[in-house]
Design a protein around this motif. Structure first.
Motif, PDB file in Angstrom:
ATOM      1  N   LEU A 255       0.834  -1.205   0.000  1.00 44.74           N
ATOM      2  CA  LEU A 255       0.000   0.000   0.000  1.00 44.74           C
ATOM      3  C   LEU A 255       0.867   1.252   0.000  1.00 44.74           C
ATOM      4  CD1 LEU A 255      -2.717  -0.726   2.718  1.00 44.74           C
ATOM      5  CD2 LEU A 255      -2.994  -0.749   0.260  1.00 44.74           C
ATOM      6  N   LYS A 256       1.999   1.176   0.692  1.00 43.06           N
ATOM      7  CA  LYS A 256       2.852   2.360   0.827  1.00 43.06           C
ATOM      8  C   LYS A 256       3.537   2.735  -0.479  1.00 43.06           C
ATOM      9  CE  LYS A 256       3.971   1.328   5.513  1.00 43.06           C
ATOM     10  NZ  LYS A 256       5.021   0.911   6.423  1.00 43.06           N
ATOM     11  N   GLY A 257       3.953   1.687  -1.216  1.00 42.32           N
ATOM     12  CA  GLY A 257       4.624   1.982  -2.479  1.00 42.32           C
ATOM     13  C   GLY A 257       3.599   2.261  -3.550  1.00 42.32           C
ATOM     14  N   ARG A 258       2.610   1.414  -3.579  1.00 44.61           N
ATOM     15  CA  ARG A 258       1.558   1.459  -4.586  1.00 44.61           C
ATOM     16  C   ARG A 258       2.129   1.660  -5.973  1.00 44.61           C
ATOM     17  NH1 ARG A 258      -3.385   4.877  -2.521  1.00 44.61           N
ATOM     18  NH2 ARG A 258      -1.809   6.427  -2.757  1.00 44.61           N
ATOM     19  N   ALA A 259       3.246   1.021  -6.240  1.00 43.71           N
ATOM     20  CA  ALA A 259       3.826   1.097  -7.577  1.00 43.71           C
ATOM     21  C   ALA A 259       4.864   0.001  -7.710  1.00 43.71           C
ATOM     22  CB  ALA A 259       4.475   2.429  -7.803  1.00 43.71           C
TER      23      ALA A 259
ATOM     24  N   GLU B   3      13.337  18.371   6.031  1.00 37.57           N
ATOM     25  CA  GLU B   3      14.189  18.503   4.849  1.00 37.57           C
ATOM     26  C   GLU B   3      13.694  17.524   3.799  1.00 37.57           C
ATOM     27  OE1 GLU B   3      18.354  17.798   6.056  1.00 37.57           O
ATOM     28  OE2 GLU B   3      17.533  18.204   8.051  1.00 37.57           O
ATOM     29  N   VAL B   4      13.396  18.052   2.640  1.00 40.90           N
ATOM     30  CA  VAL B   4      12.980  17.204   1.527  1.00 40.90           C
ATOM     31  C   VAL B   4      13.997  17.422   0.422  1.00 40.90           C
ATOM     32  CG1 VAL B   4      11.190  16.779  -0.202  1.00 40.90           C
ATOM     33  CG2 VAL B   4      10.552  17.375   2.134  1.00 40.90           C
ATOM     34  N   ALA B   5      14.639  16.337  -0.016  1.00 39.64           N
ATOM     35  CA  ALA B   5      15.696  16.472  -1.014  1.00 39.64           C
ATOM     36  C   ALA B   5      15.448  15.535  -2.180  1.00 39.64           C
ATOM     37  CB  ALA B   5      17.055  16.179  -0.377  1.00 39.64           C
ATOM     38  N   GLY B   6      15.210  16.113  -3.330  1.00 34.82           N
ATOM     39  CA  GLY B   6      15.078  15.340  -4.572  1.00 34.82           C
ATOM     40  C   GLY B   6      13.957  14.318  -4.536  1.00 34.82           C
ATOM     41  N   LEU B   7      12.877  14.681  -3.871  1.00 31.48           N
ATOM     42  CA  LEU B   7      11.779  13.715  -3.718  1.00 31.48           C
ATOM     43  C   LEU B   7      11.043  13.470  -5.042  1.00 31.48           C
ATOM     44  CD1 LEU B   7       9.739  12.028  -2.098  1.00 31.48           C
ATOM     45  CD2 LEU B   7       8.501  14.136  -1.657  1.00 31.48           C
ATOM     46  N   SER B  52       5.964   5.588   0.644  1.00 35.53           N
ATOM     47  CA  SER B  52       7.420   5.608   0.612  1.00 35.53           C
ATOM     48  C   SER B  52       7.868   6.313  -0.660  1.00 35.53           C
ATOM     49  CB  SER B  52       7.965   4.183   0.657  1.00 35.53           C
ATOM     50  OG  SER B  52       7.303   3.389  -0.297  1.00 35.53           O
ATOM     51  N   PRO B  53       8.963   7.087  -0.597  1.00 29.31           N
ATOM     52  CA  PRO B  53       9.401   7.817  -1.786  1.00 29.31           C
ATOM     53  C   PRO B  53       9.991   6.862  -2.831  1.00 29.31           C
ATOM     54  CG  PRO B  53      10.942   8.145   0.022  1.00 29.31           C
ATOM     55  CD  PRO B  53       9.802   7.349   0.573  1.00 29.31           C
ATOM     56  N   SER B  54       9.806   7.192  -4.105  1.00 28.25           N
ATOM     57  CA  SER B  54      10.456   6.400  -5.148  1.00 28.25           C
ATOM     58  C   SER B  54      11.935   6.763  -5.211  1.00 28.25           C
ATOM     59  CB  SER B  54       9.812   6.666  -6.513  1.00 28.25           C
ATOM     60  OG  SER B  54       8.433   6.416  -6.475  1.00 28.25           O
ATOM     61  N   GLU B  55      12.217   8.059  -5.062  1.00 28.46           N
ATOM     62  CA  GLU B  55      13.604   8.535  -5.026  1.00 28.46           C
ATOM     63  C   GLU B  55      13.662   9.711  -4.073  1.00 28.46           C
ATOM     64  OE1 GLU B  55      15.035   9.592  -8.995  1.00 28.46           O
ATOM     65  OE2 GLU B  55      14.048   7.751  -9.692  1.00 28.46           O
TER      66      GLU B  55
END
Lengths: 259, 327
Positions: A255-259, B3-7, B52-55
């Motif tokens: 769910l968190k990634g959803r990708a 701090e948000v960096a390159g999100l 969760s962030p991809s990058e």
């Protein structure tokens, strides 16, 4: 642990603040009551008949365990539970997803496992209440007769394990969707399939048949039904519970990634 | 504090947030401004640890939200767009539950509930079921929930959405009252919101930050030219042609015309006050000057300019290159 209990308490309260707990308990009590009456009446008629024919001279009386308790717990309840567990598990994640409260749980300082275990224990507590209700009927037999308590204990332990396995799987199905009905129907369909799975093995032989038979949830209940606690059966049900919790964790993580 | 960096965040092939970087200082109130679907909610959800962030990296109070999520979450209060309430609980039950899962020590739970109930003005409904409360109350319960563990960082997603005007004003006052004690990030697609509650604004569109600054700074930086509104009575075409010849005037556009009255929008070069010259031009030609005033760009205009740039539909496309890329 504190977090697990907090979530479990919240789940249990949610069941009793909504119609679900009462619905499930009523259905359980009604079905159990019907079959209890029917089995007891048959038992009474049968034992009178044996006495009237004089065949009972010197022979031990019919066993309450064999004629009432076992068909009730091993026969009727395993099916009733199949029906009721989806009602218990369908809301676990689906409701949180629909109402957005899943955001609260996932952004709180809880691990996913704490949430999952809390939900599982909350559902398990309601289920334990159901199983405990069985004693309302069986207790009647103890008041007016003298059934053997030992096989009953094995049967109750079996019911708890069997239900726990279904609850863990049902919880997993509930993570798939926002729609409780969908979660419930999927759970019921899968449970039904698991229930009848070993029927095909009656006609087959060989490895595939053995595997299917081993995976059948009901096959592992046979020993409990006889009043025997076999460690391998306990291990089987506990493994299914662990598997269900693991799959739920994977699904929540996705769910968190959803990708 | 944040701090948000390159999100970057992708949902399958869709890019929801693209290489966004910014910092929020302790005690600051930062506004996220952007149209629906711009990536505001996604950015906030990554900060809170829901996605969760991809990058890229996000740190809250020095803790990486991916590597030490529990520490970061302990310091974050979050109000999603829909308040995450359980309708069958009473307000007190709900706040007690949230306090427990947020790790408030048991003996402090009671006092914390009283404090936040008072702060968010829900003391008169504490024993009511949340499902039976009005939307305004539910929103305040949601805010109380976000504050229960006294977090250093508050993330508020559209805190005034769906409220009536009175409730909006109350909520704004509440948020302003929280500034200073908490670091606040709030999102909105409503513009006055930002100028009323935020010290700094990030304008976000299509997953990218397109501008940042104080509300005043944004207004100033974007005004690459001065605009004057002029209403006069006379022959429209001739007046327009005459106004065009005034030195310093870049562009004259007719706005409205009623009978022989015409309103023109006159764009002049920056730093040129052309009002006196415009007045003389009209009067000397013996037309009737009825009204003359400068028009500052509202935050609305800026917002439209910035967010419609890619579509090429902005009110004026010539001057924007100088203001985009401020970040």
């Amino acid at each position: 642990m504190r977090n697990v209990i907090a979530v479990a308490g919240k789940e249990l309260r949610a069941y009793f603040h909504s119609p679900i707990a009462y619905l499930v308990m009523t259905v359980y009590a009604a079905l159990l009551g019907f079959f209890f009456y029917s089995f007891t009446a048959t038992y009474v008629v049968q034992s009178f008949r044996i006495q009237a024919m004089g065949g009972g001279m010197g022979a031990p009386p019919m066993s309450l365990n064999e004629y009432i308790i076992r068909p009730l717990l091993a026969g009727v309840l395993t099916v009733v539970i199949l029906l009721l567990v989806p009602l218990i598990t369908m809301r676990l994640y689906a409701e949180e997803k629909r109402s957005g409260t899943i955001e609260l749980l996932l952004t709180s300082p809880l691990t996913d496992l704490e949430v999952i275990l809390g939900k599982f224990l909350g559902a398990m507590a309601l289920y334990a209440v159901l199983v405990a209700m069985t004693f309302l009927y069986v207790g009647y037999l103890f008041l007016h007769g003298n059934p053997n308590a030992k096989p009953l204990l094995a049967q109750v332990l079996g019911l708890l394990l069997y239900g726990a396995a279904l609850l863990a799987l049902g919880m997993w199905f509930s993570t798939f969707t926002k729609n409780q009905i969908v979660a419930g129907v999927v759970a019921f369909a899968v449970f039904l399939l698991l229930f009848v799975m070993d029927w095909v093995t009656a006609y087959g032989s060989g490895r595939a048949s053995d595997v299917i038979s081993y995976l059948s949830l009901t096959k592992h209940f046979d020993n409990f039904a006889k009043g025997v606690i076999d460690l391998s059966d306990v291990v089987f049900y506990v493994s299914v519970v662990v598997l269900g919790i693991f799959l739920t964790a994977r699904s929540v993580d996705a769910l968190k990634g959803r990708a | 504090m944040i701090e948000v960096a390159g999100l970057t965040k992708r949902f399958g092939p869709t890019l929801a947030v693209s290489d966004v970087s910014f910092e929020v200082q302790k005690g600051e109130v930062l506004g996220f401004l952007g149209p629906n679907g711009a990536g505001k909610t996604t950015t906030m959800r990554v900060i809170t640890g829901y996605l969760s962030p991809s990058e890229g990296r996000v740190r809250v109070a020095g803790y990486d939200v991916v590597e030490e999520p529990l520490e970061a979450k302990r310091r974050t209060g979050y109000l999603p767009e829909a308040p995450p309430v359980y309708p069958d609980m009473t307000v007190v039950e709900y706040l007690a539950f949230v306090a427990r899962i947020k790790g408030v020590p048991r003996r402090e739970i009671q006092t914390r509930i009283e404090e936040v109930s008072e702060k968010c003005a829900v003391t008169d409904v504490t024993d009511r079921q949340i499902g039976k409360l009005s939307k305004g109350y539910r929103q305040r319960v949601g805010l109380a929930q976000a504050l229960i563990h006294n977090p250093e960082v508050l993330i508020l997603d559209e805190p005034t959405a769906g409220l009536d005007p009175k409730q909006i004003i109350e909520t704004r006052e509440l948020i302003r009252g929280l500034a200073g004690q908490h670091t606040i990030v709030l999102s909105t697609h409503i513009l006055p919101e930002v100028s009323k509650t935020c010290e700094r604004v990030l304008v976000i569109n299509q997953g990218k930050i397109v501008a940042s600054g104080t509300p005043q700074e944004l207004t100033h930086r974007l005004q690459g030219y001065e605009t004057v509104l002029l209403t006069a009575e006379g022959p429209a075409a001739e007046m327009m042609e005459r106004l065009q010849r005034v030195s310093g005037v870049n562009l004259v556009e007719p706005r409205d015309a009623a009978d022989s009255r015409v309103t023109f929008e006159v764009h002049a070069e920056k730093g040129h006050d052309v009002r006196a010259e415009l007045a003389r031009a009209i009067v000397e030609s013996r037309w009737k000057l009825l009204e003359l005033k400068t028009s500052g760009l509202s935050l609305e205009d800026i917002f439209l300019q910035l967010t419609t740039k890619d579509l090429g539909e902005g009110p004026d496309t010539s001057d924007k290159s100088s203001v985009v890329g401020i970040v």
